[in-house]
Scaffold this motif. Structure first.
Motif, PDB file in Angstrom:
ATOM      1  N   THR A 105     -29.323 -19.883  40.814  1.00 54.93           N
ATOM      2  CA  THR A 105     -30.673 -19.402  40.528  1.00 54.93           C
ATOM      3  C   THR A 105     -31.106 -19.881  39.154  1.00 54.93           C
ATOM      4  O   THR A 105     -30.265 -20.261  38.316  1.00 54.93           O
ATOM      5  CB  THR A 105     -30.721 -17.865  40.556  1.00 54.93           C
ATOM      6  N   GLY A 106     -32.410 -19.836  38.905  1.00 55.28           N
ATOM      7  CA  GLY A 106     -32.910 -20.242  37.599  1.00 55.28           C
ATOM      8  C   GLY A 106     -32.340 -19.400  36.483  1.00 55.28           C
ATOM      9  O   GLY A 106     -32.033 -19.902  35.384  1.00 55.28           O
ATOM     10  N   ASN A 107     -32.163 -18.108  36.714  1.00 56.71           N
ATOM     11  CA  ASN A 107     -31.614 -17.216  35.701  1.00 56.71           C
ATOM     12  C   ASN A 107     -30.185 -17.612  35.335  1.00 56.71           C
ATOM     13  O   ASN A 107     -29.802 -17.597  34.156  1.00 56.71           O
ATOM     14  CB  ASN A 107     -31.650 -15.774  36.207  1.00 56.71           C
ATOM     15  N   GLU A 108     -29.391 -17.976  36.334  1.00 51.44           N
ATOM     16  CA  GLU A 108     -28.018 -18.401  36.064  1.00 51.44           C
ATOM     17  C   GLU A 108     -27.984 -19.717  35.281  1.00 51.44           C
ATOM     18  O   GLU A 108     -27.102 -19.930  34.448  1.00 51.44           O
ATOM     19  CB  GLU A 108     -27.247 -18.544  37.383  1.00 51.44           C
TER      20      GLU A 108
ATOM     21  N   ALA B  24     -27.193 -21.501  27.732  1.00 53.86           N
ATOM     22  CA  ALA B  24     -26.948 -20.781  26.474  1.00 53.86           C
ATOM     23  C   ALA B  24     -25.458 -20.735  26.154  1.00 53.86           C
ATOM     24  O   ALA B  24     -25.049 -20.935  24.999  1.00 53.86           O
ATOM     25  CB  ALA B  24     -27.515 -19.369  26.571  1.00 53.86           C
ATOM     26  N   ALA B  25     -24.621 -20.497  27.172  1.00 51.01           N
ATOM     27  CA  ALA B  25     -23.183 -20.458  26.950  1.00 51.01           C
ATOM     28  C   ALA B  25     -22.640 -21.815  26.532  1.00 51.01           C
ATOM     29  O   ALA B  25     -21.802 -21.923  25.623  1.00 51.01           O
ATOM     30  CB  ALA B  25     -22.489 -19.977  28.225  1.00 51.01           C
TER      31      ALA B  25
ATOM     32  N   ARG C  58     -23.581 -22.578  22.897  1.00 46.09           N
ATOM     33  CA  ARG C  58     -22.720 -21.869  21.947  1.00 46.09           C
ATOM     34  C   ARG C  58     -21.361 -22.546  21.847  1.00 46.09           C
ATOM     35  O   ARG C  58     -20.804 -22.695  20.765  1.00 46.09           O
ATOM     36  CB  ARG C  58     -22.559 -20.417  22.382  1.00 46.09           C
ATOM     37  N   SER C  59     -20.847 -22.995  22.991  1.00 48.23           N
ATOM     38  CA  SER C  59     -19.545 -23.646  23.008  1.00 48.23           C
ATOM     39  C   SER C  59     -19.565 -24.978  22.270  1.00 48.23           C
ATOM     40  O   SER C  59     -18.616 -25.336  21.568  1.00 48.23           O
ATOM     41  CB  SER C  59     -19.097 -23.865  24.453  1.00 48.23           C
ATOM     42  N   ALA C  60     -20.678 -25.716  22.413  1.00 48.20           N
ATOM     43  CA  ALA C  60     -20.782 -27.042  21.797  1.00 48.20           C
ATOM     44  C   ALA C  60     -21.367 -26.996  20.392  1.00 48.20           C
ATOM     45  O   ALA C  60     -21.428 -28.017  19.706  1.00 48.20           O
ATOM     46  CB  ALA C  60     -21.624 -27.960  22.673  1.00 48.20           C
ATOM     47  N   GLY C  61     -21.856 -25.812  19.965  1.00 44.84           N
ATOM     48  CA  GLY C  61     -22.452 -25.713  18.632  1.00 44.84           C
ATOM     49  C   GLY C  61     -23.855 -26.238  18.553  1.00 44.84           C
ATOM     50  O   GLY C  61     -24.336 -26.607  17.482  1.00 44.84           O
ATOM     51  N   GLY C  62     -24.585 -26.306  19.696  1.00 52.39           N
ATOM     52  CA  GLY C  62     -25.963 -26.799  19.699  1.00 52.39           C
ATOM     53  C   GLY C  62     -26.902 -25.815  19.044  1.00 52.39           C
ATOM     54  O   GLY C  62     -26.699 -24.610  19.058  1.00 52.39           O
ATOM     55  N   VAL C  63     -27.952 -26.321  18.405  1.00 52.10           N
ATOM     56  CA  VAL C  63     -28.961 -25.468  17.785  1.00 52.10           C
ATOM     57  C   VAL C  63     -30.336 -25.944  18.225  1.00 52.10           C
ATOM     58  O   VAL C  63     -30.673 -27.110  18.138  1.00 52.10           O
ATOM     59  CB  VAL C  63     -28.872 -25.499  16.235  1.00 52.10           C
ATOM     60  N   ALA C  64     -31.142 -25.035  18.723  1.00 53.65           N
ATOM     61  CA  ALA C  64     -32.461 -25.408  19.232  1.00 53.65           C
ATOM     62  C   ALA C  64     -33.364 -25.957  18.155  1.00 53.65           C
ATOM     63  O   ALA C  64     -34.276 -26.736  18.424  1.00 53.65           O
ATOM     64  CB  ALA C  64     -33.120 -24.188  19.891  1.00 53.65           C
TER      65      ALA C  64
END
Length: 338
Positions: free
Chosen positions: A8-11, A17-18, A21-27
């Motif tokens: 689903t789109g929500n998943e 987002a997960a 966080r794991s890769a250290g990305g920042v928007a």
């Protein structure tokens, strides 16, 4: 890389987002959101081009693949890649099946990076009217490619009829090297150009836009000489009021520049990869007035840049249109039989 099947789109939002966080990305490091609308057969080609563009313009890449819109069962598959095989970007490749494909915005909208421009690129034949695709309406810039159409010249005319500030086409991007060399020829002269001739195949959209650009810039009516058997535009000739003639002729990846009274010069004129062309269009996120004037001149339509920049979404169900067309065909066959 995370793969989600029949999700689903929500998943998808949660998984992105997960992974960030794991890769250290920042928007905050994202310059834009790039939405790519592409057919399944050309996904890898689009991904390769977007990877090159993302190296110059860090972005969130959202690839939308629509398939089998008439199937009964809706399904969403997604692939999430952050800083992996698609370069320095956050990428979500979504494959939408069934009626969900007609409402791609329900999945895409929550994935847009906040407070940055949105660019939509159709690596396929775009909709006849961009307002019928919400992914085009939501975008600040819209990139099409007339060369993808069955009739590239008619596709350019349609782009002019449907134009809104913020639109562009990769056929325009492909003549940037030509325009640079032609404009550079006038750095040392003030002579007025009285005639212009473009030699190219009759189906070449770059030639149509070159004629439009020359006409809008010089205030003349360029002549397009059709040269069959050539894959793309071959030559541009300009005649000046003082009698000088300037000629730029392509030979493979080089061009020969000839000018009356001067020795011939060889200049680079390389066909660039698709990714470099895309990266060029991502450099500017405002309306391209010069393109609008060239497109208008090529199509014989004035005032394109004076149109409103905002589009209002127009719902269009392609399956309904196909059923109506099938009904008309069946009715015609019945009349013929009777």
């Amino acid at each position: 890389m995370i793969g989600l099947w029949d999700t689903t789109g929500n998943e998808v939002v949660k998984a992105l987002a997960a992974e960030r966080r794991s890769a250290g990305g920042v928007a905050s490091g994202m310059a834009l959101t790039l939405i790519v609308v592409v057919d399944e057969k050309r996904v890898r080609e689009a991904e390769a081009a977007a990877t090159i563009a993302a190296a110059a313009h860090p972005c969130r890449l959202l690839v939308v693949v629509r398939s089998d819109v008439e199937r009964d069962h809706n399904r969403l598959d997604a692939e999430i890649v952050v800083g992996g095989r698609l370069g320095p970007c956050e990428a979500v490749v979504t494959r939408m099946y069934g009626r969900l494909a007609l409402h791609a915005e329900s999945v895409v909208m929550p994935l847009l990076v906040p407070d940055v421009p949105v660019v939509t690129w159709w690596h396929d034949e775009p909709p006849e009217e961009i307002a019928t695709d919400f992914l085009g309406v939501v975008a600040d810039r819209r990139i099409t490619d007339a060369a993808q159409a069955a009739d590239p010249i008619e596709a350019l005319r349609q782009r002019a009829r449907d134009y809104a500030p913020g639109d562009t086409d990769l056929a325009w991007t492909r003549i940037t090297p030509w325009r640079t060399l032609v404009a550079g020829a006038f750095d040392t002269t003030q002579a007025e150009v009285t005639e212009a001739t473009v030699l190219a195949p009759r189906t070449d959209p770059t030639a149509a836009l070159m004629c439009g650009w020359l006409g809008s810039r010089l205030g003349i009516e360029p002549r397009w000489e059709h040269v069959d058997g050539q894959p793309r535009m071959r030559e541009v000739r300009l005649r000046c009021a003082n009698g000088d003639e300037l000629t730029l002729t392509r030979e493979d990846s080089m061009a020969t520049f000839r000018r009356t009274g001067q020795a011939d010069r060889s200049l680079p004129l390389v066909r660039r990869p698709l990714g470099d062309e895309l990266a060029e269009e991502l450099r500017r996120l405002d309306a391209d007035q010069i393109y609008a004037e060239a497109l208008g001149a090529a199509a014989g339509i004035s005032g394109l840049d004076d149109r409103p920049a905002q589009r209002v979404h127009v719902w269009k169900d392609p399956s309904t249109a196909r059923r109506a067309e099938a009904g008309v065909t069946a009715h015609a066959s019945t009349n013929d039989a009777s």
